[in-house]
Design a protein around this motif. Structure first.
Motif, PDB file in Angstrom:
ATOM      1  N   GLY A  47       0.786  -1.229   0.000  1.00 12.59           N
ATOM      2  CA  GLY A  47       0.000   0.000   0.000  1.00 12.59           C
ATOM      3  C   GLY A  47       0.810   1.267   0.000  1.00 12.59           C
ATOM      4  N   LEU A  48       2.101   1.212  -0.403  1.00  8.74           N
ATOM      5  CA  LEU A  48       2.945   2.417  -0.411  1.00  8.74           C
ATOM      6  C   LEU A  48       3.368   2.834  -1.823  1.00  8.74           C
ATOM      7  CD1 LEU A  48       5.350   1.892   2.641  1.00  8.74           C
ATOM      8  CD2 LEU A  48       3.259   3.260   2.515  1.00  8.74           C
ATOM      9  N   ASP A  49       2.776   2.250  -2.843  1.00  7.33           N
ATOM     10  CA  ASP A  49       3.138   2.607  -4.214  1.00  7.33           C
ATOM     11  C   ASP A  49       2.635   4.021  -4.517  1.00  7.33           C
ATOM     12  OD1 ASP A  49       3.958   2.588  -6.812  1.00  7.33           O
ATOM     13  OD2 ASP A  49       2.600   1.009  -7.480  1.00  7.33           O
ATOM     14  N   GLY A  50       3.573   4.947  -4.681  1.00  3.19           N
ATOM     15  CA  GLY A  50       3.204   6.343  -4.893  1.00  3.19           C
ATOM     16  C   GLY A  50       2.738   7.015  -3.617  1.00  3.19           C
ATOM     17  N   ALA A  51       3.373   6.673  -2.490  1.00  3.47           N
ATOM     18  CA  ALA A  51       2.995   7.243  -1.192  1.00  3.47           C
ATOM     19  C   ALA A  51       2.918   8.765  -1.273  1.00  3.47           C
ATOM     20  CB  ALA A  51       3.995   6.818  -0.127  1.00  3.47           C
ATOM     21  N   THR A  52       1.768   9.320  -0.914  1.00  2.00           N
ATOM     22  CA  THR A  52       1.483  10.723  -1.199  1.00  2.00           C
ATOM     23  C   THR A  52       1.216  11.557   0.050  1.00  2.00           C
ATOM     24  OG1 THR A  52       0.500  10.053  -3.306  1.00  2.00           O
ATOM     25  CG2 THR A  52      -0.031  12.260  -2.522  1.00  2.00           C
ATOM     26  N   ALA A  53       0.541  10.991   1.025  1.00  2.00           N
ATOM     27  CA  ALA A  53       0.156  11.762   2.209  1.00  2.00           C
ATOM     28  C   ALA A  53       0.269  10.891   3.447  1.00  2.00           C
ATOM     29  CB  ALA A  53      -1.267  12.296   2.067  1.00  2.00           C
ATOM     30  N   VAL A  54       0.545  11.523   4.594  1.00  2.00           N
ATOM     31  CA  VAL A  54       0.718  10.778   5.842  1.00  2.00           C
ATOM     32  C   VAL A  54       0.086  11.554   6.988  1.00  2.00           C
ATOM     33  CG1 VAL A  54       3.014  11.804   6.198  1.00  2.00           C
ATOM     34  CG2 VAL A  54       2.401   9.676   7.376  1.00  2.00           C
ATOM     35  N   ALA A  55      -0.489  10.817   7.937  1.00  3.60           N
ATOM     36  CA  ALA A  55      -1.063  11.419   9.144  1.00  3.60           C
ATOM     37  C   ALA A  55      -0.792  10.505  10.325  1.00  3.60           C
ATOM     38  CB  ALA A  55      -2.569  11.642   8.987  1.00  3.60           C
ATOM     39  N   VAL A  56      -0.590  11.108  11.498  1.00  2.00           N
ATOM     40  CA  VAL A  56      -0.371  10.365  12.738  1.00  2.00           C
ATOM     41  C   VAL A  56      -1.586  10.569  13.633  1.00  2.00           C
ATOM     42  CG1 VAL A  56       1.178   9.980  14.690  1.00  2.00           C
ATOM     43  CG2 VAL A  56       2.096  10.840  12.524  1.00  2.00           C
ATOM     44  N   SER A  57      -2.092   9.503  14.232  1.00  2.00           N
ATOM     45  CA  SER A  57      -3.242   9.632  15.127  1.00  2.00           C
ATOM     46  C   SER A  57      -2.873  10.468  16.342  1.00  2.00           C
ATOM     47  CB  SER A  57      -3.728   8.248  15.559  1.00  2.00           C
ATOM     48  OG  SER A  57      -2.696   7.533  16.222  1.00  2.00           O
ATOM     49  N   ALA A  58      -3.881  11.108  16.931  1.00  2.00           N
ATOM     50  CA  ALA A  58      -3.649  12.012  18.063  1.00  2.00           C
ATOM     51  C   ALA A  58      -3.060  11.296  19.267  1.00  2.00           C
ATOM     52  CB  ALA A  58      -4.957  12.708  18.448  1.00  2.00           C
ATOM     53  N   ASP A  59      -3.343   9.992  19.405  1.00  2.00           N
ATOM     54  CA  ASP A  59      -2.764   9.230  20.512  1.00  2.00           C
ATOM     55  C   ASP A  59      -1.340   8.771  20.212  1.00  2.00           C
ATOM     56  OD1 ASP A  59      -3.163   7.170  18.701  1.00  2.00           O
ATOM     57  OD2 ASP A  59      -4.794   6.239  19.818  1.00  2.00           O
ATOM     58  N   GLY A  60      -0.872   9.031  19.000  1.00  2.52           N
ATOM     59  CA  GLY A  60       0.496   8.679  18.618  1.00  2.52           C
ATOM     60  C   GLY A  60       0.737   7.207  18.380  1.00  2.52           C
ATOM     61  N   GLN A  61      -0.329   6.421  18.357  1.00  7.25           N
ATOM     62  CA  GLN A  61      -0.165   4.972  18.264  1.00  7.25           C
ATOM     63  C   GLN A  61      -0.060   4.450  16.834  1.00  7.25           C
ATOM     64  OE1 GLN A  61       0.187   2.911  21.103  1.00  7.25           O
ATOM     65  NE2 GLN A  61       0.455   4.971  21.915  1.00  7.25           N
ATOM     66  N   HIS A  62      -0.607   5.219  15.878  1.00  7.44           N
ATOM     67  CA  HIS A  62      -0.680   4.686  14.515  1.00  7.44           C
ATOM     68  C   HIS A  62      -0.396   5.771  13.482  1.00  7.44           C
ATOM     69  CE1 HIS A  62      -3.252   1.980  16.988  1.00  7.44           C
ATOM     70  NE2 HIS A  62      -2.526   1.086  16.353  1.00  7.44           N
ATOM     71  N   VAL A  63       0.089   5.306  12.319  1.00 11.00           N
ATOM     72  CA  VAL A  63       0.413   6.186  11.203  1.00 11.00           C
ATOM     73  C   VAL A  63      -0.343   5.681   9.971  1.00 11.00           C
ATOM     74  CG1 VAL A  63       2.259   6.990   9.675  1.00 11.00           C
ATOM     75  CG2 VAL A  63       2.669   6.800  12.132  1.00 11.00           C
ATOM     76  N   TYR A  64      -0.934   6.625   9.225  1.00  8.08           N
ATOM     77  CA  TYR A  64      -1.759   6.285   8.063  1.00  8.08           C
ATOM     78  C   TYR A  64      -1.182   6.956   6.816  1.00  8.08           C
ATOM     79  CZ  TYR A  64      -4.904   4.649  11.656  1.00  8.08           C
ATOM     80  OH  TYR A  64      -5.420   3.972  12.732  1.00  8.08           O
ATOM     81  N   VAL A  65      -1.072   6.177   5.742  1.00  8.06           N
ATOM     82  CA  VAL A  65      -0.454   6.670   4.509  1.00  8.06           C
ATOM     83  C   VAL A  65      -1.416   6.454   3.344  1.00  8.06           C
ATOM     84  CG1 VAL A  65       1.515   6.528   2.945  1.00  8.06           C
ATOM     85  CG2 VAL A  65       1.826   6.064   5.396  1.00  8.06           C
ATOM     86  N   ALA A  66      -1.690   7.529   2.605  1.00 15.20           N
ATOM     87  CA  ALA A  66      -2.464   7.442   1.371  1.00 15.20           C
ATOM     88  C   ALA A  66      -1.490   7.350   0.203  1.00 15.20           C
ATOM     89  CB  ALA A  66      -3.363   8.660   1.223  1.00 15.20           C
ATOM     90  N   SER A  67      -1.704   6.362  -0.668  1.00  9.33           N
ATOM     91  CA  SER A  67      -0.772   6.120  -1.769  1.00  9.33           C
ATOM     92  C   SER A  67      -1.494   6.212  -3.106  1.00  9.33           C
ATOM     93  CB  SER A  67      -0.120   4.749  -1.614  1.00  9.33           C
ATOM     94  OG  SER A  67       0.644   4.721  -0.413  1.00  9.33           O
ATOM     95  N   ALA A 110      -6.520  12.276   6.866  1.00  9.76           N
ATOM     96  CA  ALA A 110      -6.621  12.991   8.141  1.00  9.76           C
ATOM     97  C   ALA A 110      -7.261  12.070   9.167  1.00  9.76           C
ATOM     98  CB  ALA A 110      -7.450  14.265   7.994  1.00  9.76           C
ATOM     99  N   VAL A 111      -6.846  12.221  10.415  1.00  5.54           N
ATOM    100  CA  VAL A 111      -7.426  11.461  11.526  1.00  5.54           C
ATOM    101  C   VAL A 111      -8.199  12.441  12.398  1.00  5.54           C
ATOM    102  CG1 VAL A 111      -6.984   9.894  13.445  1.00  5.54           C
ATOM    103  CG2 VAL A 111      -5.444   9.905  11.474  1.00  5.54           C
ATOM    104  N   THR A 112      -9.417  12.089  12.787  1.00  4.82           N
ATOM    105  CA  THR A 112     -10.215  12.976  13.628  1.00  4.82           C
ATOM    106  C   THR A 112      -9.542  13.133  14.987  1.00  4.82           C
ATOM    107  OG1 THR A 112     -11.587  11.115  14.359  1.00  4.82           O
ATOM    108  CG2 THR A 112     -12.365  12.394  12.456  1.00  4.82           C
ATOM    109  N   PRO A 113      -9.726  14.278  15.651  1.00  4.63           N
ATOM    110  CA  PRO A 113      -9.059  14.525  16.938  1.00  4.63           C
ATOM    111  C   PRO A 113      -9.336  13.461  17.999  1.00  4.63           C
ATOM    112  CG  PRO A 113      -9.973  16.559  16.094  1.00  4.63           C
ATOM    113  CD  PRO A 113     -10.484  15.465  15.199  1.00  4.63           C
ATOM    114  N   ASP A 114     -10.553  12.876  17.970  1.00  3.83           N
ATOM    115  CA  ASP A 114     -10.871  11.843  18.956  1.00  3.83           C
ATOM    116  C   ASP A 114     -10.340  10.474  18.550  1.00  3.83           C
ATOM    117  OD1 ASP A 114     -12.585  11.149  16.898  1.00  3.83           O
ATOM    118  OD2 ASP A 114     -14.429  11.573  17.999  1.00  3.83           O
ATOM    119  N   GLY A 115      -9.749  10.387  17.361  1.00  6.17           N
ATOM    120  CA  GLY A 115      -9.158   9.135  16.903  1.00  6.17           C
ATOM    121  C   GLY A 115     -10.145   8.104  16.428  1.00  6.17           C
ATOM    122  N   ALA A 116     -11.415   8.474  16.320  1.00  2.37           N
ATOM    123  CA  ALA A 116     -12.438   7.492  15.982  1.00  2.37           C
ATOM    124  C   ALA A 116     -12.528   7.189  14.494  1.00  2.37           C
ATOM    125  CB  ALA A 116     -13.802   7.967  16.485  1.00  2.37           C
TER     126      ALA A 116
END
Length: 270
Positions: A47-67, A110-116
């Protein structure tokens, strides 16, 4: 680019490298030290082919990448001490629970502030997809898709950016081909979005949004800034915290007055 909430780590996407680079960040000097690189070619990573955007959850536990080239959202768990990542899963457009055209050419996450929830903007599908997030594992599942031209939704044609207000009640998306900012109200219990309106270039006195690409908001939520590629401009809006609506205050155009360096303005951060 994304910085972890604790400020200790820095993440950068490499679209040509099909990779996500991880750095340790010196909070005093800002200097970066390489930690690792997660690559599409690594065993067990997808899921990283052409990785374009990244966001970290507010709790710092997870990272999300849009490719962009994978039409995918990749999920990683994060070691809070080292910043290193472990692959969790990926969702790909047209596979599994995602119908074709759910997140075609994803360009923002983007990750919502509450992490939901996790939000993904699909440029070619003209969509904002809402995913529910498991706070323990980081795993995501499709909750809702909002598409330009359907169910009254407008302003998402060739969507480029999606951001969430600090309180989590409102979502804003920049539609490049619509020259518009779409505004949604978010149900903080269910996470679902309801379309409110779109602020469009040339309507109701609004200018400076021709080819709008980037959005950013002040931490207190009072002001929203938008960069416009065709207008070579930054548009400044005052935001109503109760309704989420925007009122334009100023447009800074490249080459007009004291403003320079905005030719082809793309991204912005506060």
């Amino acid at each position: 680019l994304a910085i972890s909430p604790d400020g200790l780590h820095f993440y950068a996407t490499g679209a040509t490298d099909d990779a996500l680079a991880v750095f340790e960040r010196d909070t005093a000097t800002g200097v970066l030290t390489a930690v690792e690189v997660q690559r599409e070619s690594d065993e067990g990573v997808d899921g990283l082919d052409g990785a374009t955007a990244v966001a970290v959850s507010a709790d710092g536990q997870h990272v999300y990448v849009a490719s962009l080239d994978d039409d995918a959202l990749a999920v990683f768990s994060r070691d809070a001490e080292t910043g290193a990542l472990t692959y969790v899963m990926r969702l790909k457009d047209g596979f599994g629970e995602l119908d074709l055209g759910t997140i075609d050419d994803p360009v923002a996450v983007a990750v919502t502030p509450d992490g939901a929830q996790v939000l993904v903007a699909g440029a070619l599908s003209d969509t904002v997809a809402v995913f529910s997030r498991d706070a323990a594992t980081g795993a995501v599942a499709l909750l809702q898709v909002l598409r330009d031209g359907l169910d009254g939704v407008d302003g998402l044609d060739l969507v480029q950016t999606v951001i969430v207000s600090a309180g989590g009640r409102f979502v804003y998306a920049a539609g490049l081909a619509d020259d518009a900012i779409a505004i949604f109200e978010r149900d903080t219990e269910t996470g679902e979005l309801a379309y409110l309106t779109a602020v469009e270039n040339g309507l109701a006195g609004v200018t400076g949004l021709d080819g709008v690409r980037g959005l950013a908001m002040t931490p207190d939520g009072t002001f929203l800034f938008a960069t416009s590629y065709n207008d070579d401009a930054v548009a400044v809006f005052r935001r109503d915290g109760l309704t989420g609506l925007l009122a334009e205050l100023q447009v800074a155009h490249d080459g007009i007055g004291d403003f320079a360096g905005l030719d082809g303005a793309r991204a912005i951060a506060v």
